[in-house]
Each structure stands twice: as structure tokens, then as C-alpha cells.
Design an enzyme around this catalytic site. Structure first.
Site, PDB file in Angstrom:
ATOM      1  N   GLY A  11       1.056  15.107 -76.212  1.00  0.00           N
ATOM      2  CA  GLY A  11      -0.295  14.580 -76.011  1.00  0.00           C
ATOM      3  C   GLY A  11      -1.333  15.360 -76.808  1.00  0.00           C
ATOM      4  O   GLY A  11      -1.015  16.310 -77.523  1.00  0.00           O
ATOM      5  N   ASP A  13      -3.804  17.490 -75.813  1.00  0.00           N
ATOM      6  CA  ASP A  13      -3.943  18.909 -75.469  1.00  0.00           C
ATOM      7  C   ASP A  13      -2.655  19.672 -75.747  1.00  0.00           C
ATOM      8  O   ASP A  13      -2.685  20.824 -76.187  1.00  0.00           O
ATOM      9  CB  ASP A  13      -4.274  19.065 -73.977  1.00  0.00           C
ATOM     10  CG  ASP A  13      -5.654  18.559 -73.635  1.00  0.00           C
ATOM     11  OD1 ASP A  13      -6.333  18.013 -74.526  1.00  0.00           O
ATOM     12  OD2 ASP A  13      -6.063  18.711 -72.474  1.00  0.00           O
ATOM     13  N   THR A 130      -8.777  18.070 -63.285  1.00  0.00           N
ATOM     14  CA  THR A 130      -9.763  17.263 -64.016  1.00  0.00           C
ATOM     15  C   THR A 130     -11.086  17.160 -63.273  1.00  0.00           C
ATOM     16  O   THR A 130     -11.121  17.129 -62.031  1.00  0.00           O
ATOM     17  CB  THR A 130      -9.219  15.833 -64.247  1.00  0.00           C
ATOM     18  OG1 THR A 130     -10.292  14.984 -64.657  1.00  0.00           O
ATOM     19  CG2 THR A 130      -8.577  15.252 -62.996  1.00  0.00           C
ATOM     20  N   LYS A 157      -4.495  13.675 -58.943  1.00  0.00           N
ATOM     21  CA  LYS A 157      -4.781  15.014 -59.468  1.00  0.00           C
ATOM     22  C   LYS A 157      -5.312  15.936 -58.364  1.00  0.00           C
ATOM     23  O   LYS A 157      -5.069  17.140 -58.372  1.00  0.00           O
ATOM     24  CB  LYS A 157      -5.801  14.927 -60.610  1.00  0.00           C
ATOM     25  CG  LYS A 157      -5.217  14.365 -61.908  1.00  0.00           C
ATOM     26  CD  LYS A 157      -4.389  15.415 -62.649  1.00  0.00           C
ATOM     27  CE  LYS A 157      -4.005  14.976 -64.037  1.00  0.00           C
ATOM     28  NZ  LYS A 157      -3.231  15.994 -64.759  1.00  0.00           N
TER      29      LYS A 157
HETATM   30  P1  NAP Z   1      -2.605  12.630 -73.184  1.00  0.00           P
HETATM   31  O1  NAP Z   1      -3.010  12.735 -74.614  1.00  0.00           O
HETATM   32  O2  NAP Z   1      -2.610  11.314 -72.505  1.00  0.00           O
HETATM   33  O3  NAP Z   1      -1.145  13.299 -73.054  1.00  0.00           O
HETATM   34  C1  NAP Z   1      -0.391  13.170 -71.884  1.00  0.00           C
HETATM   35  C2  NAP Z   1       0.965  13.765 -72.126  1.00  0.00           C
HETATM   36  O4  NAP Z   1       1.745  13.604 -70.931  1.00  0.00           O
HETATM   37  C3  NAP Z   1       1.770  13.091 -73.252  1.00  0.00           C
HETATM   38  O5  NAP Z   1       2.549  14.064 -73.889  1.00  0.00           O
HETATM   39  C4  NAP Z   1       2.656  12.127 -72.482  1.00  0.00           C
HETATM   40  O6  NAP Z   1       3.843  11.789 -73.162  1.00  0.00           O
HETATM   41  C5  NAP Z   1       2.986  12.977 -71.275  1.00  0.00           C
HETATM   42  N1  NAP Z   1       3.454  12.223 -70.120  1.00  0.00           N
HETATM   43  C6  NAP Z   1       2.892  11.146 -69.533  1.00  0.00           C
HETATM   44  N2  NAP Z   1       3.616  10.752 -68.467  1.00  0.00           N
HETATM   45  C7  NAP Z   1       4.667  11.607 -68.383  1.00  0.00           C
HETATM   46  C8  NAP Z   1       5.768  11.727 -67.512  1.00  0.00           C
HETATM   47  N3  NAP Z   1       5.965  10.872 -66.498  1.00  0.00           N
HETATM   48  N4  NAP Z   1       6.661  12.720 -67.726  1.00  0.00           N
HETATM   49  C9  NAP Z   1       6.510  13.582 -68.776  1.00  0.00           C
HETATM   50  N5  NAP Z   1       5.490  13.511 -69.636  1.00  0.00           N
HETATM   51  C10 NAP Z   1       4.571  12.531 -69.438  1.00  0.00           C
HETATM   52  O7  NAP Z   1      -3.523  13.593 -72.295  1.00  0.00           O
HETATM   53  P2  NAP Z   1      -4.428  14.843 -72.743  1.00  0.00           P
HETATM   54  O8  NAP Z   1      -5.786  14.350 -73.047  1.00  0.00           O
HETATM   55  O9  NAP Z   1      -3.678  15.657 -73.708  1.00  0.00           O
HETATM   56  O10 NAP Z   1      -4.543  15.614 -71.352  1.00  0.00           O
HETATM   57  C11 NAP Z   1      -3.593  16.611 -70.975  1.00  0.00           C
HETATM   58  C12 NAP Z   1      -3.668  16.812 -69.472  1.00  0.00           C
HETATM   59  O11 NAP Z   1      -4.973  17.202 -69.096  1.00  0.00           O
HETATM   60  C13 NAP Z   1      -3.359  15.565 -68.651  1.00  0.00           C
HETATM   61  O12 NAP Z   1      -2.711  16.001 -67.475  1.00  0.00           O
HETATM   62  C14 NAP Z   1      -4.739  15.018 -68.312  1.00  0.00           C
HETATM   63  O13 NAP Z   1      -4.667  14.275 -67.120  1.00  0.00           O
HETATM   64  C15 NAP Z   1      -5.534  16.288 -68.162  1.00  0.00           C
HETATM   65  N6  NAP Z   1      -6.953  16.223 -68.491  1.00  0.00           N
HETATM   66  C16 NAP Z   1      -7.369  15.754 -69.697  1.00  0.00           C
HETATM   67  C17 NAP Z   1      -8.723  15.789 -69.995  1.00  0.00           C
HETATM   68  C18 NAP Z   1      -9.246  15.282 -71.316  1.00  0.00           C
HETATM   69  O14 NAP Z   1     -10.460  15.049 -71.410  1.00  0.00           O
HETATM   70  N7  NAP Z   1      -8.418  15.156 -72.336  1.00  0.00           N
HETATM   71  C19 NAP Z   1      -9.643  16.292 -69.072  1.00  0.00           C
HETATM   72  C20 NAP Z   1      -9.169  16.768 -67.855  1.00  0.00           C
HETATM   73  C21 NAP Z   1      -7.822  16.745 -67.578  1.00  0.00           C
HETATM   74  P3  NAP Z   1       3.887  10.576 -74.249  1.00  0.00           P
HETATM   75  O15 NAP Z   1       3.330  11.159 -75.523  1.00  0.00           O
HETATM   76  O16 NAP Z   1       5.330  10.254 -74.311  1.00  0.00           O
HETATM   77  O17 NAP Z   1       3.029   9.472 -73.701  1.00  0.00           O
HETATM   78  O1  G4F Z   2     -12.913   7.933 -72.340  1.00  0.00           O
HETATM   79  P1  G4F Z   2     -12.682   7.535 -70.927  1.00  0.00           P
HETATM   80  O2  G4F Z   2     -11.585   6.581 -70.662  1.00  0.00           O
HETATM   81  O3  G4F Z   2     -12.487   8.903 -70.131  1.00  0.00           O
HETATM   82  P2  G4F Z   2     -12.600   9.266 -68.573  1.00  0.00           P
HETATM   83  O4  G4F Z   2     -12.434   8.086 -67.708  1.00  0.00           O
HETATM   84  O5  G4F Z   2     -13.852  10.056 -68.406  1.00  0.00           O
HETATM   85  O6  G4F Z   2     -11.312  10.193 -68.369  1.00  0.00           O
HETATM   86  C1  G4F Z   2     -10.981  11.202 -69.309  1.00  0.00           C
HETATM   87  O7  G4F Z   2     -11.593  12.417 -68.913  1.00  0.00           O
HETATM   88  C2  G4F Z   2     -11.152  12.926 -67.646  1.00  0.00           C
HETATM   89  C3  G4F Z   2     -11.931  14.217 -67.384  1.00  0.00           C
HETATM   90  O8  G4F Z   2     -13.149  13.931 -66.787  1.00  0.00           O
HETATM   91  C4  G4F Z   2      -9.663  13.169 -67.714  1.00  0.00           C
HETATM   92  F1  G4F Z   2      -9.224  13.698 -66.542  1.00  0.00           F
HETATM   93  C5  G4F Z   2      -8.943  11.879 -68.029  1.00  0.00           C
HETATM   94  O9  G4F Z   2      -7.555  12.163 -68.160  1.00  0.00           O
HETATM   95  C6  G4F Z   2      -9.465  11.323 -69.338  1.00  0.00           C
HETATM   96  O10 G4F Z   2      -9.103  12.212 -70.374  1.00  0.00           O
HETATM   97  O11 G4F Z   2     -14.019   6.941 -70.306  1.00  0.00           O
HETATM   98  C7  G4F Z   2     -15.255   7.642 -70.359  1.00  0.00           C
HETATM   99  C8  G4F Z   2     -16.374   6.728 -69.847  1.00  0.00           C
HETATM  100  C9  G4F Z   2     -16.057   6.039 -68.522  1.00  0.00           C
HETATM  101  O12 G4F Z   2     -17.188   6.089 -67.703  1.00  0.00           O
HETATM  102  C10 G4F Z   2     -15.748   4.596 -68.893  1.00  0.00           C
HETATM  103  O13 G4F Z   2     -16.068   3.642 -67.895  1.00  0.00           O
HETATM  104  O14 G4F Z   2     -16.529   5.674 -70.793  1.00  0.00           O
HETATM  105  C11 G4F Z   2     -16.658   4.456 -70.103  1.00  0.00           C
HETATM  106  N1  G4F Z   2     -16.267   3.362 -70.991  1.00  0.00           N
HETATM  107  C12 G4F Z   2     -17.113   2.368 -71.416  1.00  0.00           C
HETATM  108  N2  G4F Z   2     -16.441   1.505 -72.185  1.00  0.00           N
HETATM  109  C13 G4F Z   2     -15.049   3.136 -71.512  1.00  0.00           C
HETATM  110  C14 G4F Z   2     -15.146   1.975 -72.259  1.00  0.00           C
HETATM  111  N3  G4F Z   2     -13.890   3.842 -71.416  1.00  0.00           N
HETATM  112  C15 G4F Z   2     -12.808   3.362 -72.092  1.00  0.00           C
HETATM  113  N4  G4F Z   2     -11.635   4.062 -72.034  1.00  0.00           N
HETATM  114  N5  G4F Z   2     -12.854   2.197 -72.824  1.00  0.00           N
HETATM  115  C16 G4F Z   2     -14.004   1.458 -72.928  1.00  0.00           C
HETATM  116  O15 G4F Z   2     -14.050   0.426 -73.583  1.00  0.00           O
END
Ligand code: NAP
Ligand code: G4F
Length: 337
Positions: A11, A13, A130, A157
Site C-alpha cells: 500500500g 504507507d 485513524t 479501527k
Molecule cells: P492502502 O494504500 O489502501 O494500503 C492498504 C494495504 O493493506 C495494501 O497493501 C493492501 O494490499 C493491504 N491489505 C488490504 N486488505 C488486506 C488483508 N485482508 N490482508 C492483508 N493485507 C491487506 O492504505 P494506506 O493509505 O497505505 O494506509 C495504511 C494503513 O493506515 C491502513 O491500515 C489505513 O487504514 C491506515 N490509515 C491510513 C491513512 C491515510 O490517510 N493514508 C490515515 C489513517 C490511517 P493490496 O495492495 O493487495 O490491496
Molecule cells: O479521500 P477520502 O476517501 O478519505 P477519508 O474518507 O478521509 O479516509 C482516508 O483518511 C482516513 C484518515 O482520516 C483514513 F483512515 C482512511 O483509510 C483514508 O485513508 O475522502 C476525503 C473526503 C471525504 O469527506 C469524502 O466524502 O472527501 C470527500 N469526497 C468528496 N468527493 C470524496 C469524493 N471522497 C472520495 N474518495 N471520492 C470522491 O469522489
């Protein structure tokens, strides 16, 4: 040489964290899911053939829904540090797949904690929590804010967060949750709103359909945030931390900034599709990262403007374009319309 096990290494991160750990001299073991085609695009540049000498990155098949394999990996690798980044991480998708999201994001963490406990190994666990767990809690949110989750993803979560805390207290484990606010970058999944916007800007004539433009997020850069994950596991005592920039923008502002980079007015290109509205929305996430700043010494290095520009430049480069070429194309469009 310290050893780390990273779930979710394919993914966004996971790929940045793997780079960071390798640069610090770790042996990194990553868990990948079996897919019908290659799913390692984000880590191909650091992949090493296991037959080579001096290999520091090794990949293993596994899934958070498969407890016996998780236990086997932990037993055989015996890592010093475990970073659990694997998750079904899309909030909107969690409304469509609540059961699977609970299994992977919630129960998956129980499987991991039980595997650590039963193996008896001395390891440190980072759990990817998160800011979504705060849900409708009033901003700014810090470690003392209430958790009021607004989606199956956030609820799963939050279950994991409480379990990590419980195992820490019950079994004296070094297990912590990072409560991370949104972080993005050029490797962001294409269906999250920032990347969806920057890809549309790069394609220019495509236009874009979005949902709620009023949502407010605290957007940082994933490269900065993986530093905080590592720092959390280097502390003397296990503690949960909020990690975010402290600066917020609406989705509308992100879109305006992104289209403006190539000289376009976002209002001409962004349309609303109500199907992108969520059944329950998290309206306002705004981090108060005081504890991370004071105790971890963590500060983000990228600004919001850096982030937007880097994402657009990346999406343009995938099309063989740069900012000057895209701006010229946009100017041409303005002239003929
Ligand atoms: P991401 O790009 O969606 O990556 C998710 C990773 O988890 C991918 O490697 C995916 O594999 C793997 N995965 C999904 N389901 C799985 C399963 N059942 N078993 C094993 N692996 C699985 O997410 P990210 O943005 O890097 O975020 C990393 C973590 O931080 C996640 O837990 C997310 O919920 C959390 N988080 C993210 C944010 C953010 O803003 N990015 C903020 C807060 C928390 P594939 O590549 O095969 O799909
Ligand atoms: O980019 P988003 O899908 O991110 P969201 O829902 O904030 O979640 C992300 O951040 C979380 C941390 O706070 C993580 F835990 C989570 O795994 C993920 O990485 O949406 C951001 C905002 C939302 O309010 C959504 O309703 O954008 C708004 N939005 C408006 N139009 C949209 C869209 N989001 C998406 N994905 N697609 C749209 O067309």
C-alpha cells in the site's frame, strides 16, 4: 541488524515505510496478498530477488483474515518490530463491505495480537489507527478527544485500538496505535479524493465527479507520517499518538488548488455526483499534534502546496507531461472555449 515485519507493504504507507526501514539498516519482511496479477507496483523499485546476496527485503504471502499464516510468519521471522498497516482502508467501501472490513481491520488485529502473545516473542507492535475514529468529535482532535465513529471502517479501527490498549495493559506488550490524520502523496490509491482530483487535472479534458466538497481534512504527506510510525516504536514507553499537520482544507480548496496549478478554474471541471455522498460523513478532521511534536519531536516537512504540486507532477509524468506542457494545453483549451 533489526528485523521488521510490515503488513500492507504493497500500500501507500507500506511502500514509504519499507524505504525508510531499509535506509535505517533493517531487514524488512513484507506481507503481500495473492492476486491474479502483480500487485507490487509500489515496491518494485526496492524489491530484491531472494537468490541474490545480501537481501534486505523479503516478501511473504499472507492475509489478515488468515490467522494461522499470521502466527506462522511471526514465529518464523521473530521480528523486533511489527507494523500493521494492512487494512480495507476506504471509508466509502466499508459501507458496502462492512463485514469484510470488520474481519480484516478489526478481527485481523486480534489475530495478530494473539499470535504475538502465543509465540512469546519480544516484539513491538505499531497499529495503524485513524482520525476517522474521532468521527463527529468536535475539532481539533487530540489523544483525549472522544471517539464517535461514523463508518464501519472507523468502528473496526476503534475495536482494534481498544484491543491494542487492552493487550498492552493485560500482557505488558509494547503495542501502540498511531492515530493518523489523512496523508497522501503520489502513491495514494486512485479512488481517494486527493488522487482522484490530481489525476483528473493531469488528464485535463476528463472532468471529474465528486461528492461532498465541504468536508474538511488535515492533509499531510505520507513520507512524513511513516517517520512518526517508526519514532513511536523507538520510545521507552508504549504510548498512543495523534499525528497530523494541524492545518486544514476543504475538498473544494484542494480541488481549486490542484486545477489552479495548470491555470484552470476548478468550477469548470468539477461536477457533483450524489452517489459519492456517504451515508454518514465525517465533516471536520483537524489534528492537534502537540504530543507528537513534544514527545516524538515529529514535525511534517512537506507543506500543503508541496503535496498538491508533487501529486500533480507525478500524475502528469505518467502521461509524459510536465507542468509547463499541461499549462500550455490548458491555455489552449481556454482560448478555444
Ligand atoms: P492502502 O494504500 O489502501 O494500503 C492498504 C494495504 O493493506 C495494501 O497493501 C493492501 O494490499 C493491504 N491489505 C488490504 N486488505 C488486506 C488483508 N485482508 N490482508 C492483508 N493485507 C491487506 O492504505 P494506506 O493509505 O497505505 O494506509 C495504511 C494503513 O493506515 C491502513 O491500515 C489505513 O487504514 C491506515 N490509515 C491510513 C491513512 C491515510 O490517510 N493514508 C490515515 C489513517 C490511517 P493490496 O495492495 O493487495 O490491496
Ligand atoms: O479521500 P477520502 O476517501 O478519505 P477519508 O474518507 O478521509 O479516509 C482516508 O483518511 C482516513 C484518515 O482520516 C483514513 F483512515 C482512511 O483509510 C483514508 O485513508 O475522502 C476525503 C473526503 C471525504 O469527506 C469524502 O466524502 O472527501 C470527500 N469526497 C468528496 N468527493 C470524496 C469524493 N471522497 C472520495 N474518495 N471520492 C470522491 O469522489
Amino acid at each position: 541488524m533489526p528485523t521488521a515485519l510490515v503488513t500492507g507493504i504493497t500500500g501507500q504507507d507500506g511502500s514509504y515505510l519499507a524505504e525508510l526501514l531499509l535506509s535505517k539498516g533493517y531487514e524488512v519482511h513484507g506481507v503481500i496478498r495473492r492476486a491474479s496479477s502483480f500487485n507490487t507496483g509500489r515496491i518494485d523499485h526496492i524489491y530484491q530477488d531472494p537468490h541474490e546476496q545480501d537481501v534486505h527485503l523479503r516478501l511473504h504471502y499472507g492475509d489478515m483474515t488468515d490467522g494461522s499464516q499470521i502466527a506462522r510468519l511471526i514465529r518464523t521471522i521473530n521480528p523486533d518490530e511489527i507494523y500493521n498497516l494492512a487494512a480495507q482502508s476506504h471509508v466509502a467501501v466499508s459501507f458496502q463491505q462492512p463485514e469484510y472490513t470488520g474481519d480484516a481491520d478489526g478481527l485481523g488485529v486480534v489475530r495478530l495480537l494473539e499470535a504475538i502473545r502465543e509465540s512469546g516473542i519480544d516484539t513491538r507492535l505499531y497499529q495503524a489507527g485513524t482520525s476517522e475514529m474521532f468521527g463527529s468529535a468536535p475539532p481539533p482532535q487530540n489523544e483525549d478527544s472522544p471517539f464517535l465513529p461514523r463508518s464501519p471502517y472507523a468502528a473496526a479501527k476503534l475495536y482494534a485500538y481498544h484491543l491494542v490498549r487492552n493487550y498492552r495493559e493485560a500482557y505488558d506488550m509494547f503495542a501502540v496505535t498511531g492515530i493518523l490524520f489523512n496523508h497522501e502523496g503520489p502513491r495514494r490509491g486512485e479512488t481517494f479524493v486527493t488522487r482522484k482530483i490530481t489525476r483528473a487535472v493531469a488528464h485535463i479534458v476528463a472532468g471529474i465527479y465528486l461528492g461532498n466538497l465541504d468536508a474538511i481534512r488535515d492533509w499531510g504527506h505520507a513520507e512524513d507520517f511513516v517517520q512518526a510510525m517508526w519514532l513511536m516504536l523507538q520510545q521507552d514507553e508504549p504510548r498512543d499518538f495523534v499525528v497530523g499537520t494541524g492545518e486544514t482544507h476543504t475538498v473544494r480548496e484542494f480541488a481549486a488548488a490542484a486545477f489552479d496549478r495548470v491555470g484552470l478554474n476548478w468550477e469548470d471541471w468539477v461536477h457533483i455526483d450524489p452517489s459519492y455522498y456517504r451515508p454518514t460523513e465525517v465533516e471536520h478532521l483537524h489534528a492537534d499534534p502537540t504530543r507528537a511534536r513534544e514527545e516524538l519531536g515529529w514535525r511534517p516537512e512537506h507543506t500543503f502546496d508541496d503535496l498538491v504540486t508533487e501529486m500533480i507532477e507525478h500524475d502528469l509524468s505518467l502521461l509524459g507531461l510536465d507542468l509547463d506542457m499541461a499549462s500550455a494545453r490548458a491555455a489552449e483549451l481556454r482560448r478555444v472555449s
